[in-house]
Design an enzyme around this catalytic site. Structure first.
Site, PDB file in Angstrom:
ATOM      1  N   LYS A  88      -1.184  -5.013  -8.161  1.00 44.08           N
ATOM      2  CA  LYS A  88      -0.570  -6.346  -8.265  1.00 44.08           C
ATOM      3  C   LYS A  88      -1.376  -7.231  -9.227  1.00 44.08           C
ATOM      4  O   LYS A  88      -0.825  -7.853 -10.121  1.00 44.08           O
ATOM      5  CB  LYS A  88      -0.513  -7.039  -6.888  1.00 44.08           C
ATOM      6  N   ARG A 107       2.015 -13.216   2.129  1.00 43.69           N
ATOM      7  CA  ARG A 107       1.555 -12.019   2.815  1.00 43.69           C
ATOM      8  C   ARG A 107       2.032 -11.970   4.261  1.00 43.69           C
ATOM      9  O   ARG A 107       1.736 -10.995   4.957  1.00 43.69           O
ATOM     10  CB  ARG A 107       0.042 -12.036   2.821  1.00 43.69           C
ATOM     11  N   ARG A 148     -13.223   1.569  -7.044  1.00 43.24           N
ATOM     12  CA  ARG A 148     -13.696   0.213  -7.375  1.00 43.24           C
ATOM     13  C   ARG A 148     -14.898  -0.152  -6.517  1.00 43.24           C
ATOM     14  O   ARG A 148     -15.807  -0.849  -6.970  1.00 43.24           O
ATOM     15  CB  ARG A 148     -12.559  -0.795  -7.175  1.00 43.24           C
ATOM     16  N   ARG A 206     -16.855  -4.509  -4.614  1.00 48.12           N
ATOM     17  CA  ARG A 206     -16.135  -5.589  -3.917  1.00 48.12           C
ATOM     18  C   ARG A 206     -16.299  -5.358  -2.428  1.00 48.12           C
ATOM     19  O   ARG A 206     -16.020  -4.266  -1.929  1.00 48.12           O
ATOM     20  CB  ARG A 206     -14.653  -5.588  -4.336  1.00 48.12           C
ATOM     21  N   ARG A 226      -7.303  -3.100   5.899  1.00 47.03           N
ATOM     22  CA  ARG A 226      -6.405  -3.853   5.001  1.00 47.03           C
ATOM     23  C   ARG A 226      -5.043  -3.177   4.923  1.00 47.03           C
ATOM     24  O   ARG A 226      -4.007  -3.851   4.896  1.00 47.03           O
ATOM     25  CB  ARG A 226      -7.031  -3.962   3.600  1.00 47.03           C
TER      26      ARG A 226
HETATM   27  P1  AP5 Z   1      -5.535  -4.200  -8.346  1.00 41.28           P
HETATM   28  O1  AP5 Z   1      -4.755  -4.583  -9.556  1.00 41.28           O
HETATM   29  O2  AP5 Z   1      -6.665  -5.063  -7.935  1.00 41.28           O
HETATM   30  O3  AP5 Z   1      -4.577  -4.007  -7.088  1.00 41.28           O
HETATM   31  P2  AP5 Z   1      -4.015  -5.067  -6.079  1.00 41.28           P
HETATM   32  O4  AP5 Z   1      -2.648  -4.649  -5.703  1.00 41.28           O
HETATM   33  O5  AP5 Z   1      -4.206  -6.442  -6.650  1.00 41.28           O
HETATM   34  O6  AP5 Z   1      -4.896  -4.821  -4.809  1.00 41.28           O
HETATM   35  P3  AP5 Z   1      -6.249  -5.489  -4.272  1.00 41.28           P
HETATM   36  O7  AP5 Z   1      -7.276  -4.457  -4.191  1.00 41.28           O
HETATM   37  O8  AP5 Z   1      -6.562  -6.715  -5.003  1.00 41.28           O
HETATM   38  O9  AP5 Z   1      -5.889  -5.687  -2.777  1.00 41.28           O
HETATM   39  P4  AP5 Z   1      -5.415  -6.863  -1.924  1.00 41.28           P
HETATM   40  O10 AP5 Z   1      -4.025  -7.159  -2.260  1.00 41.28           O
HETATM   41  O11 AP5 Z   1      -5.670  -6.487  -0.520  1.00 41.28           O
HETATM   42  O12 AP5 Z   1      -6.484  -8.008  -2.302  1.00 41.28           O
HETATM   43  P5  AP5 Z   1      -6.422  -9.570  -2.449  1.00 41.28           P
HETATM   44  O13 AP5 Z   1      -7.436  -9.947  -3.425  1.00 41.28           O
HETATM   45  O14 AP5 Z   1      -5.042 -10.054  -2.602  1.00 41.28           O
HETATM   46  O15 AP5 Z   1      -6.011  -2.686  -8.555  1.00 41.28           O
HETATM   47  C1  AP5 Z   1      -6.840  -2.026  -7.600  1.00 41.28           C
HETATM   48  C2  AP5 Z   1      -7.764  -1.034  -8.336  1.00 41.28           C
HETATM   49  O16 AP5 Z   1      -6.965  -0.023  -8.953  1.00 41.28           O
HETATM   50  C3  AP5 Z   1      -8.562  -1.676  -9.474  1.00 41.28           C
HETATM   51  O17 AP5 Z   1      -9.821  -1.066  -9.566  1.00 41.28           O
HETATM   52  C4  AP5 Z   1      -7.720  -1.384 -10.736  1.00 41.28           C
HETATM   53  O18 AP5 Z   1      -8.494  -1.333 -11.893  1.00 41.28           O
HETATM   54  C5  AP5 Z   1      -7.132  -0.027 -10.378  1.00 41.28           C
HETATM   55  N1  AP5 Z   1      -5.807   0.194 -10.979  1.00 41.28           N
HETATM   56  C6  AP5 Z   1      -4.803  -0.724 -11.149  1.00 41.28           C
HETATM   57  N2  AP5 Z   1      -3.727  -0.171 -11.720  1.00 41.28           N
HETATM   58  C7  AP5 Z   1      -4.032   1.145 -11.913  1.00 41.28           C
HETATM   59  C8  AP5 Z   1      -3.314   2.267 -12.462  1.00 41.28           C
HETATM   60  N3  AP5 Z   1      -2.051   2.140 -12.924  1.00 41.28           N
HETATM   61  N4  AP5 Z   1      -3.935   3.467 -12.472  1.00 41.28           N
HETATM   62  C9  AP5 Z   1      -5.213   3.619 -11.994  1.00 41.28           C
HETATM   63  N5  AP5 Z   1      -5.944   2.595 -11.476  1.00 41.28           N
HETATM   64  C10 AP5 Z   1      -5.363   1.381 -11.425  1.00 41.28           C
HETATM   65  O19 AP5 Z   1      -6.906 -10.053  -0.982  1.00 41.28           O
HETATM   66  C11 AP5 Z   1      -8.200  -9.865  -0.518  1.00 41.28           C
HETATM   67  C12 AP5 Z   1      -8.364 -10.541   0.838  1.00 41.28           C
HETATM   68  O20 AP5 Z   1      -8.215 -11.959   0.697  1.00 41.28           O
HETATM   69  C13 AP5 Z   1      -7.346 -10.159   1.914  1.00 41.28           C
HETATM   70  O21 AP5 Z   1      -7.718  -8.985   2.606  1.00 41.28           O
HETATM   71  C14 AP5 Z   1      -7.375 -11.402   2.814  1.00 41.28           C
HETATM   72  O22 AP5 Z   1      -8.513 -11.413   3.633  1.00 41.28           O
HETATM   73  C15 AP5 Z   1      -7.516 -12.524   1.799  1.00 41.28           C
HETATM   74  N6  AP5 Z   1      -6.205 -13.015   1.323  1.00 41.28           N
HETATM   75  C16 AP5 Z   1      -5.745 -12.989   0.043  1.00 41.28           C
HETATM   76  N7  AP5 Z   1      -4.508 -13.506  -0.044  1.00 41.28           N
HETATM   77  C17 AP5 Z   1      -4.161 -13.864   1.230  1.00 41.28           C
HETATM   78  C18 AP5 Z   1      -2.994 -14.431   1.807  1.00 41.28           C
HETATM   79  N8  AP5 Z   1      -1.915 -14.727   1.057  1.00 41.28           N
HETATM   80  N9  AP5 Z   1      -2.979 -14.647   3.145  1.00 41.28           N
HETATM   81  C19 AP5 Z   1      -4.061 -14.372   3.916  1.00 41.28           C
HETATM   82  N10 AP5 Z   1      -5.195 -13.823   3.443  1.00 41.28           N
HETATM   83  C20 AP5 Z   1      -5.247 -13.560   2.100  1.00 41.28           C
HETATM   84 MG    MG Z   2      -5.798  -7.818  -6.456  1.00 41.41          MG
END
Ligand code: AP5
Ligand code: MG
Length: 195
Positions: free
Chosen positions: A13, A88, A127, A133, A144
Site C-alpha cells: 500500500k 482500518r 524489511r 521496523r 498484525r
Molecule cells: P509496504 O509498501 O510498506 O506495504 P504496506 O501495505 O504499506 O504494509 P505495511 O508494512 O506498511 O503494513 P501496515 O499496513 O500494517 O502498516 P502501517 O504503517 O499502516 O511494503 C512492505 C514491504 O514490502 C517493504 O519492505 C517494501 O519495500 C516491500 N515491497 C513492496 N512492494 C513490493 C513488491 N511488489 N515486491 C517485493 N517487495 C515489495 O501501520 C502500522 C501500525 O500503525 C499499525 O499496526 C497500527 O498500530 C498503527 N496504525 C496505522 N494506521 C492505523 C489506523 N488507521 N488505525 C489504527 N491504527 C493504525
Molecule cells: Mg506501509
C-alpha cells in the site's frame, strides 16, 4: 482523485501510494508514517501510540480519525489524496465517509491489493532484517495479520457494496503492480462514465 489503498500489512500500500501520488500530483497520506513520526519525535501522541504499534494492535479510532481530519484539510490535499493504512475499521470508514460528504468531495476509488500470505511474511521479515521496523518482528507480524482479518477485512464488503472497489493483484515487481493499479483505475473510470 481521492483513493483508498486497502490490503493486509506488506501488500505494498505504502510503496504504491507513494509512486502513484507522485504521478498524480496528490499527497500519499499514511497514518502509519504519521504515527511513526510522532513516536520518533516523542510527542504525547507518539508516547500513547508506541506500545500499541509494537504490539501490532490498532491505535484508537478517534485518534487516527482526528489525524486524518486535520491532514486532509491541508491545502496540498485539496486536489485529492491517496490514503494508505486508513481506514482500518468500519468506524473509521464511516467517519471518513461523513468527513468527505461534509466537504462535498466523495471517494473516487478503493484499491484492494492482494498478495499470498507467504509472500507478505517474506516481505515484512525481509524489511525487519534490513530496516528494523519495530513491528516487523515475526510475532508482531502475525498479530498484525490477525488484526487485519478481524478488524479491517470487513471493509472489503463495505466498499464492494458502495461500488468503489477495484481488486488488484499485488504480487510481482513494484512496476508491474503500479501498471495494474493504473489500468484498474482507468477501467473503473470508463465504467463509471458509461453508467
Ligand atoms: P509496504 O509498501 O510498506 O506495504 P504496506 O501495505 O504499506 O504494509 P505495511 O508494512 O506498511 O503494513 P501496515 O499496513 O500494517 O502498516 P502501517 O504503517 O499502516 O511494503 C512492505 C514491504 O514490502 C517493504 O519492505 C517494501 O519495500 C516491500 N515491497 C513492496 N512492494 C513490493 C513488491 N511488489 N515486491 C517485493 N517487495 C515489495 O501501520 C502500522 C501500525 O500503525 C499499525 O499496526 C497500527 O498500530 C498503527 N496504525 C496505522 N494506521 C492505523 C489506523 N488507521 N488505525 C489504527 N491504527 C493504525
Ligand atoms: Mg506501509
Amino acid at each position: 482523485m481521492r483513493i483508498v489503498f486497502l490490503g493486509p500489512p506488506g501488500t505494498g500500500k505504502g510503496t504504491q501510494a507513494k509512486v502513484l501520488g507522485k504521478r498524480l500530483g496528490v499527497p500519499a497520506i499514511s497514518t502509519g508514517d504519521m504515527l511513526r513520526e510522532a513516536v520518533r519525535r516523542e510527542t504525547a501522541l507518539g508516547r500513547h501510540a508506541k506500545a500499541i504499534m509494537e504490539a501490532g494492535a490498532l491505535v484508537p479510532d478517534e485518534v487516527v480519525i482526528g489525524l486524518i481530519r486535520e491532514r486532509i484539510a491541508s491545502p496540498d490535499a485539496a486536489r485529492g489524496f491517496l490514503l494508505d493504512g486508513f481506514p482500518r475499521t468500519i468506524a473509521q470508514a464511516e467517519a471518513l465517509e461523513q468527513l468527505l460528504e461534509d466537504n462535498g468531495t466523495p471517494l473516487d476509488r478503493v484499491v484492494n491489493l492482494a498478495v499470498p500470505e507467504a509472500n507478505l511474511l517474506d516481505r515484512l521479515l525481509g524489511r525487519c532484517e534490513q530496516e528494523g521496523r519495530s513491528d516487523d518482528r515475526p510475532e508482531t507480524v502475525r498479530e498484525r495479520l490477525r488484526v487485519y482479518i478481524e478488524k479491517t477485512s470487513p471493509l472489503v464488503a463495505f466498499y464492494e457494496a458502495s461500488g468503489l472497489l477495484a481488486h488488484v493483484d499485488g504480487f510481482g515487481s513494484v512496476d508491474d503492480v503500479t501498471d495494474r493499479i493504473e489500468r484498474a483505475l482507468t477501467r473503473t473510470e470508463r465504467t463509471a462514465r458509461r453508467a
